[in-house]
Design a protein around this motif. Structure first.
Motif, PDB file in Angstrom:
ATOM      1  N   UNK A 169      -8.174  55.727  32.685  1.00 11.14           N
ATOM      2  CA  UNK A 169      -8.181  54.819  31.537  1.00 11.14           C
ATOM      3  C   UNK A 169      -7.010  53.840  31.640  1.00 11.14           C
ATOM      4  N   UNK A 170      -5.866  54.316  32.087  1.00  8.78           N
ATOM      5  CA  UNK A 170      -4.711  53.435  32.275  1.00  8.78           C
ATOM      6  C   UNK A 170      -5.035  52.353  33.306  1.00  8.78           C
ATOM      7  N   UNK A 171      -5.680  52.744  34.392  1.00  4.15           N
ATOM      8  CA  UNK A 171      -6.027  51.789  35.446  1.00  4.15           C
ATOM      9  C   UNK A 171      -7.065  50.772  34.965  1.00  4.15           C
ATOM     10  N   UNK A 172      -7.906  51.171  34.018  1.00  4.70           N
ATOM     11  CA  UNK A 172      -8.914  50.256  33.485  1.00  4.70           C
ATOM     12  C   UNK A 172      -8.275  49.167  32.619  1.00  4.70           C
ATOM     13  N   UNK A 173      -7.044  49.389  32.194  1.00  8.75           N
ATOM     14  CA  UNK A 173      -6.308  48.423  31.369  1.00  8.75           C
ATOM     15  C   UNK A 173      -7.046  48.040  30.096  1.00  8.75           C
ATOM     16  N   UNK A 174      -7.641  49.025  29.493  1.00 10.59           N
ATOM     17  CA  UNK A 174      -8.364  48.798  28.252  1.00 10.59           C
ATOM     18  C   UNK A 174      -9.393  49.879  28.052  1.00 10.59           C
ATOM     19  N   UNK A 200      -4.505  62.508  23.255  1.00  5.69           N
ATOM     20  CA  UNK A 200      -4.130  61.665  24.387  1.00  5.69           C
ATOM     21  C   UNK A 200      -5.060  60.464  24.520  1.00  5.69           C
ATOM     22  N   UNK A 201      -6.295  60.620  24.039  1.00  3.02           N
ATOM     23  CA  UNK A 201      -7.273  59.531  24.056  1.00  3.02           C
ATOM     24  C   UNK A 201      -7.996  59.488  22.709  1.00  3.02           C
ATOM     25  N   UNK A 202      -8.563  58.334  22.413  1.00  3.55           N
ATOM     26  CA  UNK A 202      -9.354  58.177  21.189  1.00  3.55           C
ATOM     27  C   UNK A 202     -10.620  57.410  21.535  1.00  3.55           C
ATOM     28  N   UNK A 225     -19.906  55.050  23.399  1.00  2.00           N
ATOM     29  CA  UNK A 225     -18.532  55.478  23.126  1.00  2.00           C
ATOM     30  C   UNK A 225     -17.618  54.922  24.205  1.00  2.00           C
ATOM     31  N   UNK A 226     -16.524  54.305  23.762  1.00  2.00           N
ATOM     32  CA  UNK A 226     -15.492  53.836  24.687  1.00  2.00           C
ATOM     33  C   UNK A 226     -14.204  54.580  24.362  1.00  2.00           C
ATOM     34  N   UNK A 227     -13.459  54.899  25.397  1.00  2.00           N
ATOM     35  CA  UNK A 227     -12.238  55.685  25.257  1.00  2.00           C
ATOM     36  C   UNK A 227     -11.034  54.847  25.629  1.00  2.00           C
ATOM     37  N   UNK A 228      -9.955  55.047  24.886  1.00  2.00           N
ATOM     38  CA  UNK A 228      -8.706  54.369  25.184  1.00  2.00           C
ATOM     39  C   UNK A 228      -7.571  55.363  24.996  1.00  2.00           C
ATOM     40  N   UNK A 229      -6.445  55.065  25.603  1.00  2.00           N
ATOM     41  CA  UNK A 229      -5.279  55.924  25.480  1.00  2.00           C
ATOM     42  C   UNK A 229      -4.624  55.748  24.114  1.00  2.00           C
ATOM     43  N   UNK A 230      -4.158  56.837  23.568  1.00  2.00           N
ATOM     44  CA  UNK A 230      -3.307  56.775  22.389  1.00  2.00           C
ATOM     45  C   UNK A 230      -1.898  56.458  22.897  1.00  2.00           C
ATOM     46  N   UNK A 231      -0.958  56.133  22.027  1.00  2.00           N
ATOM     47  CA  UNK A 231       0.416  55.925  22.509  1.00  2.00           C
ATOM     48  C   UNK A 231       0.945  57.148  23.283  1.00  2.00           C
ATOM     49  N   UNK A 289       2.051  59.761  28.655  1.00  2.00           N
ATOM     50  CA  UNK A 289       1.701  60.854  29.576  1.00  2.00           C
ATOM     51  C   UNK A 289       1.081  60.311  30.862  1.00  2.00           C
ATOM     52  N   UNK A 290       0.215  59.306  30.751  1.00  2.00           N
ATOM     53  CA  UNK A 290      -0.439  58.734  31.933  1.00  2.00           C
ATOM     54  C   UNK A 290       0.585  58.066  32.847  1.00  2.00           C
TER      55      UNK A 290
END
Length: 85
Positions: free
Chosen positions: A16-21, A58-60, A69-75, A80-81
């Protein structure tokens, strides 16, 4: 949680971090399958790993009319990522 489950959790965060969104759930599942090609994941297995990341805050996920459904990182997940690189 065993080492294998931790590896999958780390992969979810890095993907998810690598997807930048936000990342569609279907893409996230494909990413996990691609990262662990020797594992015969069921759809339920993949959903379980994604839900674990969500339960750990860790994700929402958000329901998108087009992508599902799309997933993104929480703060917390972003920190953590970045630490698991």
């Amino acid at each position: 949680m065993n080492d294998f489950d931790r590896d999958i959790l780390k992969w979810i965060l890095r993907a998810i971090l690598a997807a930048r969104g936000p990342m569609p759930e279907t893409g996230l599942k494909l990413s996990i399958r691609g990262a662990f090609p020797n594992v015969a994941f069921t759809d339920g297995d993949l959903v379980g790993h994604i839900k674990t990341a969500e339960e750990k805050n860790l994700i929402a996920g958000t329901n998108d009319d087009v992508a599902g459904v799309v997933w993104d990182l929480t703060p917390k997940g972003k920190i953590k990522a970045q630490q698991s690189r």
